[in-house]
Design an enzyme around this catalytic site. Sequence first.
Site, mmCIF file in Angstrom:
data_model
loop_
_atom_site.group_PDB
_atom_site.id
_atom_site.type_symbol
_atom_site.label_atom_id
_atom_site.label_comp_id
_atom_site.label_asym_id
_atom_site.label_seq_id
_atom_site.Cartn_x
_atom_site.Cartn_y
_atom_site.Cartn_z
ATOM 1 N N LYS A 130 -16.040 -1.289 28.576
ATOM 2 C CA LYS A 130 -15.572 -0.655 29.809
ATOM 3 C C LYS A 130 -16.776 -0.145 30.566
ATOM 4 C CE LYS A 130 -11.647 0.398 31.877
ATOM 5 N NZ LYS A 130 -10.332 -0.259 31.747
ATOM 6 N N ASP A 170 -10.435 -1.819 37.636
ATOM 7 C CA ASP A 170 -9.696 -0.680 37.085
ATOM 8 C C ASP A 170 -9.500 0.251 38.294
ATOM 9 O OD1 ASP A 170 -8.863 0.507 34.245
ATOM 10 O OD2 ASP A 170 -9.678 2.174 35.377
HETATM 11 P P1 NDP Z 1 -5.796 1.920 41.441
HETATM 12 O O1 NDP Z 1 -7.101 2.441 41.869
HETATM 13 O O2 NDP Z 1 -5.258 0.687 42.065
HETATM 14 O O3 NDP Z 1 -4.675 3.053 41.634
HETATM 15 C C1 NDP Z 1 -4.774 4.261 40.974
HETATM 16 C C2 NDP Z 1 -3.586 5.140 41.358
HETATM 17 O O4 NDP Z 1 -3.565 6.273 40.524
HETATM 18 C C3 NDP Z 1 -3.668 5.647 42.778
HETATM 19 O O5 NDP Z 1 -2.374 5.853 43.282
HETATM 20 C C4 NDP Z 1 -4.411 6.974 42.592
HETATM 21 O O6 NDP Z 1 -4.177 7.927 43.615
HETATM 22 C C5 NDP Z 1 -3.837 7.455 41.286
HETATM 23 N N1 NDP Z 1 -4.839 8.271 40.592
HETATM 24 C C6 NDP Z 1 -6.048 7.860 40.140
HETATM 25 N N2 NDP Z 1 -6.720 8.872 39.603
HETATM 26 C C7 NDP Z 1 -5.934 9.944 39.734
HETATM 27 C C8 NDP Z 1 -6.079 11.297 39.362
HETATM 28 N N3 NDP Z 1 -7.200 11.741 38.768
HETATM 29 N N4 NDP Z 1 -5.042 12.143 39.618
HETATM 30 C C9 NDP Z 1 -3.913 11.688 40.234
HETATM 31 N N5 NDP Z 1 -3.728 10.402 40.608
HETATM 32 C C10 NDP Z 1 -4.716 9.560 40.358
HETATM 33 O O7 NDP Z 1 -5.890 1.763 39.863
HETATM 34 P P2 NDP Z 1 -4.985 0.893 38.876
HETATM 35 O O8 NDP Z 1 -3.583 0.850 39.353
HETATM 36 O O9 NDP Z 1 -5.703 -0.369 38.619
HETATM 37 O O10 NDP Z 1 -5.070 1.762 37.526
HETATM 38 C C11 NDP Z 1 -4.112 2.753 37.186
HETATM 39 C C12 NDP Z 1 -4.158 3.000 35.699
HETATM 40 O O11 NDP Z 1 -3.858 1.796 34.990
HETATM 41 C C13 NDP Z 1 -5.518 3.463 35.131
HETATM 42 O O12 NDP Z 1 -5.277 4.310 34.042
HETATM 43 C C14 NDP Z 1 -6.127 2.168 34.626
HETATM 44 O O13 NDP Z 1 -7.093 2.407 33.631
HETATM 45 C C15 NDP Z 1 -4.894 1.490 34.069
HETATM 46 N N6 NDP Z 1 -4.964 0.043 33.895
HETATM 47 C C16 NDP Z 1 -5.288 -0.786 34.937
HETATM 48 C C17 NDP Z 1 -5.318 -2.147 34.747
HETATM 49 C C18 NDP Z 1 -5.582 -3.095 35.861
HETATM 50 O O14 NDP Z 1 -5.503 -4.300 35.633
HETATM 51 N N7 NDP Z 1 -5.847 -2.651 37.079
HETATM 52 C C19 NDP Z 1 -5.055 -2.752 33.427
HETATM 53 C C20 NDP Z 1 -4.645 -1.786 32.418
HETATM 54 C C21 NDP Z 1 -4.631 -0.456 32.667
HETATM 55 P P3 NDP Z 1 -5.330 8.222 44.698
HETATM 56 O O15 NDP Z 1 -5.397 6.981 45.537
HETATM 57 O O16 NDP Z 1 -4.853 9.428 45.425
HETATM 58 O O17 NDP Z 1 -6.594 8.456 43.915
HETATM 59 O O1 2IT Z 2 -7.631 -1.188 31.235
HETATM 60 C C1 2IT Z 2 -7.600 -2.426 31.354
HETATM 61 O O2 2IT Z 2 -7.120 -3.154 30.480
HETATM 62 C C2 2IT Z 2 -8.132 -3.022 32.589
HETATM 63 N N1 2IT Z 2 -8.563 -2.280 33.478
HETATM 64 C C3 2IT Z 2 -8.192 -4.503 32.743
HETATM 65 C C4 2IT Z 2 -9.392 -5.067 32.054
HETATM 66 C C5 2IT Z 2 -9.661 -6.537 32.293
HETATM 67 O O3 2IT Z 2 -10.718 -6.969 31.822
HETATM 68 O O4 2IT Z 2 -8.856 -7.239 32.906
#
Ligand code: NDP
Ligand code: 2IT
Length: 449
Positions: A130, A170
């Site tokens: 990561k 992420d």
């Molecule tokens: P994005 O940046 O697309 O969206 C993040 C969302 O979460 C936004 O709505 C943001 O609000 C909110 N958020 C982020 N940080 C905070 C915080 N500290 N407090 C409150 N709200 C928060 O990210 P993703 O959707 O890609 O990721 C969301 C979660 O999913 C994370 O935990 C990530 O690690 C996990 N994840 C993502 C994957 C992927 O493929 N993208 C795969 C597996 C897991 P704001 O815009 O106001 O900051």
């Molecule tokens: O938390 C996760 O699994 C991700 N942000 C996706 C990682 C990836 O390599 O697609």
Amino acid sequence: MHVDVPAKVQEIYDAVLRRNPGEDEFHQAVREVLDSLAVVLGRHSEYAEMKTIERICEPERQIIFRVPWQDDSGEVQINRGFRVEFNSALGPYKGGLRFHPSVNLGIVKFLGFEQIFKNALTGMPIGGGKGGSDFDPKGRSDAEVMRFCQSFMTELYRHLGEYTDVPAGDIGVGAREIGYLFGQYKRITNRYESGVLTGKGLGWGGALVRTEATGYGAAFFAEAMMDVRGESFDGKRVVVSGSGNVAVYGIEKVHQMGGTAVACSDSSGYVVDEKGIDLDLLKQVKEVERGRIADYAERRGSASFVAGGSIWDVPCDVAIPSATQNELDGDAAGTLAGNGCRYVVEGANMPATPAAVKAFREAGVAFAPGKAANAGGVATSALEMQQNASRDRWTFEHSEARLAEIMRDIHSRCHETAEEYGSPGDLVLGANVAGFLQVAEAVHAHGLI
Ligand code: NDP
Ligand code: 2IT
């Protein structure tokens, strides 16, 4: 060799605390896995003898670097970049990059540690890693984001490669950032090495369904949990926190499966929309305009915005926390269960605190940990690598069918492992044990490295 299991687990945990002071999220992630692994140590003394868990808790390599860049006003900015290459027993390091002001070494380490087991559960040949930066993309112009990404990659490129380390997105890193990062990697190395990053644009090596994969995957996982109980999404009220990549596509699939998502959020508050979230409007506000969730409520008569507050106060049958770590605490878990919530599926990484997980267990709420439920994103990244390696391109239907199959397999594996190790229904234990056993076997086979 006789192993005093509780003493051994405590000894490993104490060493992690000593060696990684102040890294609370990393400690939390390790503690949860260790608690699950006690049953494994009881059956496999070789893992105690060879210090397999101790080795998995220590990253293979940790890279920290300076990222200097200039903003639009000409001011020099300095950020810190990270890449933790945690474990390569099963394949090249694989895991996302997070750009958010809260990013520090402990957060990157927790995410990298979780990624090892998650990636193992997908059944694909990918190790765990990561990275990220404390850079805040919010309010920055495209040109600023590009200059930051170019500076970030100018250091990181030397550590990457399709057989070495393959980042993706992420929080704060989506297709725009992956594009700038890929461009700089290509320019420095003079190689069109498609498989070095995943989540690429569809016109230049990206895979169909990668954008949707994490949210869709979480919904497929939830469906499998419901299936065991003779239920489905049909008619269920769903609350999804966040409104980023995972949340948007989680909501999309929930709606396709007959559920209704009635609330979502961002860091400023949440919206409740009793008619069901209007996905076209949500995508317009969040993906096209990069706006705030309050803008959604302003344009939708049936929705109201609550500034601050807890989205978990909204009654639902299914909760899919999809924003960030520790966003759902013990009190929120009590409220959810008290309001009749019966399924909690982690779309984010470690969104539920240990107190919340305990509360769900005690209330009989079915709970899926992120390392199982959100594995669809990285699994589809592995499918992107596979397509890149074979210079091929699959259809949306084929890719989605593969994703659905992978999620069902992960669920079965977690479910069956929980039973085999004496904790039926405990998907946390099932995921940790199944993921660990696969990694541990490979670690063992590779000798003392
Ligand atoms: P994005 O940046 O697309 O969206 C993040 C969302 O979460 C936004 O709505 C943001 O609000 C909110 N958020 C982020 N940080 C905070 C915080 N500290 N407090 C409150 N709200 C928060 O990210 P993703 O959707 O890609 O990721 C969301 C979660 O999913 C994370 O935990 C990530 O690690 C996990 N994840 C993502 C994957 C992927 O493929 N993208 C795969 C597996 C897991 P704001 O815009 O106001 O900051
Ligand atoms: O938390 C996760 O699994 C991700 N942000 C996706 C990682 C990836 O390599 O697609």
